[in-house]
Design an enzyme around this catalytic site. Structure first.
Site, short mmCIF file in Angstrom:
data_model
loop_
_atom_site.label_atom_id
_atom_site.label_comp_id
_atom_site.label_asym_id
_atom_site.label_seq_id
_atom_site.Cartn_x
_atom_site.Cartn_y
_atom_site.Cartn_z
N LYS A 168 -7.89 -9.85 8.07
CA LYS A 168 -7.03 -9.83 9.09
C LYS A 168 -7.53 -8.88 10.28
CE LYS A 168 -2.92 -7.68 10.03
NZ LYS A 168 -2.86 -6.34 10.36
N ASP A 197 -4.54 -11.31 3.21
CA ASP A 197 -3.34 -10.59 3.90
C ASP A 197 -2.90 -9.83 2.52
OD1 ASP A 197 -0.95 -9.69 3.98
OD2 ASP A 197 -0.46 -11.28 5.48
N HIS A 198 -3.24 -8.22 2.67
CA HIS A 198 -3.05 -7.44 1.75
C HIS A 198 -1.72 -7.42 1.11
CE1 HIS A 198 -2.14 -4.47 4.76
NE2 HIS A 198 -1.71 -3.54 3.66
N GLU A 236 7.16 2.30 8.74
CA GLU A 236 6.10 3.26 8.61
C GLU A 236 6.29 4.65 9.22
OE1 GLU A 236 1.81 1.30 8.41
OE2 GLU A 236 3.03 0.33 10.23
N ASP A 255 0.21 -7.22 14.97
CA ASP A 255 -0.26 -6.43 13.95
C ASP A 255 0.31 -6.74 12.29
OD1 ASP A 255 -2.17 -4.41 12.68
OD2 ASP A 255 -0.26 -3.03 12.88
N HIS A 260 2.08 -10.04 7.32
CA HIS A 260 2.68 -9.41 6.46
C HIS A 260 4.20 -9.71 6.34
CE1 HIS A 260 -1.07 -7.37 6.38
NE2 HIS A 260 -0.47 -6.35 7.36
N LYS A 360 6.13 1.82 13.76
CA LYS A 360 5.44 2.90 13.55
C LYS A 360 6.20 4.35 13.68
CE LYS A 360 0.70 0.97 12.98
NZ LYS A 360 0.59 1.02 11.60
#
Ligand code: BG6
Length: 526
Positions: A168, A197-198, A236, A255, A260, A360
């Site tokens: 990505k 997509d992890h 996060e 992002d 995700h 974030k």
């Protein structure tokens, strides 16, 4: 019998080693390779899931020799290995590392790569199967794929397979995602294309499917008759660190959301697939994405919230605001937080809002999906002191806690009728122990086996961008005037609370204690 005795969660449980192949890692000098990919591939080696006939060819502009590359990787693995390094398996692994230096845009690089692969295939007997992994900056994706095509490196021949993994971000918006799909489609068949997509590599994410479809008791209540709303939080603590250059062009929405967070939403909301074949699972995920009501431009500012962190404190330390981070403009308008309310227009979910938020520099790291059920139809305990019964809540904790808990009401012991919230709690670690993993192991292994279930199909990617495109457009046309609008270390801008409050709801505090640290019963007045 202890339930732990009944489950075998060794890497070997995944199956035998994958078949022979050579992996080509574009971007081999980059961060992703040393932090995630090498440790993941090495974990596969330790778990005996790599074949004897295996090799890695690292490719990047840096002028290393193969020997230097091996030395670098040997140093890096000590720092980044997840689950330790043992000498014998690393020696086995390091012998299979090769390196080629060159410019991704230069056609000669691909001629040299063909020669290197021919040599490697002979030395390691990898039998012509090739896995190309594009761990590069996204601007190189279409060019590298085209060059692979021009050099005939990606053409499948006979039994020899050729697959390409693309990291990505997959596009920057709908138009660029469509263009990228088209460029890839000129060279590769869809079955050769693995858009990674992890999040899908996370055990707890894969477990959403097992939880829903391997148990009979949840599915009957998994719909609008029983569910009031769903919340997805991906919080996060980290800021943008050294990724300001990339993040300035992306922002929180691009992002995290079309990739995700939409994975989490589609797995939670999809219909049972007719099988666990990739096509069947992807079909159902795509249907969910297509059923999400596009937000009308005039509703975007009501249904979404954007934020950017200012200075604040985290873990007792002062931290700078986003605008003070390296490679970020002093007057940056890039959002580092997004919240939105989405509606899925289908029979199962009509009228059930899906609220999502991610940001974030929030108060703590927590990814969780909350299924909030309807309240009981009336308060049976009217003649007692109980005035209000809170709704049941199922929480799927993705990270860092990994598990599932169900909140329900119980009678607090004593002569008076008092109710208190209690949790039924499943923690992964209690049952299965800790399996050290980067999250990439399963994905790389699946790719070597040729199983694309945990990867994204072209139409899924486009359907996801279609949902977020109106938001990107309106946000661009109407820049924010109040940035920074949340302090680092907080839970984000107050408008995100307002988004739910005006619909009579509130975000679940992701740090709310579970049964390990029970809170005092609080739902009944005595
Ligand atoms: C990446 C984003 O895809 O996912 C990052 O680019 C983000 O900005 C990361 O920090 C989050 O991944 P995880 O696995 O730490 O939740």
């Amino acid at each position: 019998m202890d339930p732990r005795d009944r489950v075998a969660v060794t890497p070997e449980a995944a199956g035998g080693p994958a078949g022979p192949c050579a992996m080509v890692l574009f971007g081999a000098a980059g961060d992703l390779i040393k932090r995630k990919l090498m440790p993941a591939i090495y974990n596969l080696a330790k778990g005996r899931l790599l074949p004897e006939q295996f090799a890695i060819v690292g490719v990047s502009i840096e002028p290393f020799t193969t020997e230097e590359f091996r030395q670098r990787m040997t140093q890096d693995i000590r720092q980044y290995a997840v689950g330790g390094v043992d000498v014998a398996s690393w020696e086995w692994f390091a012998k299979r590392l090769y390196y080629l230096s060159g410019d991704f845009k230069d056609p000669q690089l691909y001629e040299k790569l063909a020669d290197t692969l021919a040599q490697v295939e002979k030395e390691q007997n990898t039998q012509g199967n090739r896995l190309f992994y594009l761990a590069t900056s996204p601007e190189f994706f279409p060019g590298v794929v085209q060059q692979l095509g021009a050099a005939r490196l990606a053409r499948e021949e006979g039994q020899q397979w050729r697959r390409v993994v693309i990291e990505k971000p997959f596009g920057h918006d709908l138009a660029s995602a469509v263009a990228l799909n088209r460029a890839i489609g000129e060279v590769l068949e869809e079955k050769q294309t693995y858009r990674i997509d992890h999040y899908l590599g996370k055990e707890t994410v894969q477990n959403i499917l097992a939880f829903r479809f391997a148990n009979g008791i949840f599915e009957p209540v998994w719909n609008r008759r029983y569910v009031d709303h769903v919340q997805v939080t991906v919080a996060e603590e980290l800021g943008v660190e050294l990724r300001g250059g990339y993040y300035e062009t992306a922002g929180a929405l691009r992002d995290m959301v079309p990739n995700h967070i939409f994975q989490l939403i589609t797995l939670t909301a999809m219909e049972p697939p007719i099988s666990f074949d990739a096509e069947a699972v992807h079909d159902e995920q795509t249907k969910v994405l297509r059923a999400i009501q596009p937000i009308r431009p005039e509703r975007v500012l009501d249904q979404t919230v954007r934020g950017q962190y200012g200075e604040g404190a985290l873990g007792g330390q002062r931290v700078p605001g986003y605008r003070g981070e390296p490679r970020v403009a002093a007057d940056s308008q890039t959002p580092t937080y997004v919240a939105m309310a989405l509606h899925i227009d289908n029979w199962r979910w009509a009228g059930v809002p899906f609220y999502l938020r991610t940001g974030k520099r929030l108060q703590s790291r927590a990814t969780q999906i909350v299924i909030r059920f309807h309240c009981p139809p009336f308060v049976l305990f009217r003649k007692t002191s109980v005035e209000q019964i809170p709704p049941n809540e199922l929480v799927i904790n993705i990270q860092p806690d990994e598990g599932i808990s169900l909140r329900f009401e119980a009678k607090v012991p004593g002569p008076a009728v008092r109710l208190g919230a209690v949790n039924m709690d499943f923690q992964y670690a209690d049952y299965f122990g800790a399996t050290p993993s980067t999250g990439y192991e399963t994905l790389i292994y699946d790719c070597m086996l040729g199983d694309p279930t945990l990867f994204q199909r072209a139409d899924m990617v486009e359907a996801a961008w279609t949902v977020v495109q109106p938001v990107l457009d309106v946000w661009k046309a109407l820049p924010p005037r109040d940035f920074p609008n949340y302090a680092a270390g907080s839970w984000g801008p107050s408008q995100a609370d307002e988004l739910l409050r005006r619909e009579g709801r509130e975000w679940r505090d992701p740090t709310r204690p579970g049964p390990r640290h029970p809170a005092a019963p609080a739902t009944a007045k005595s």
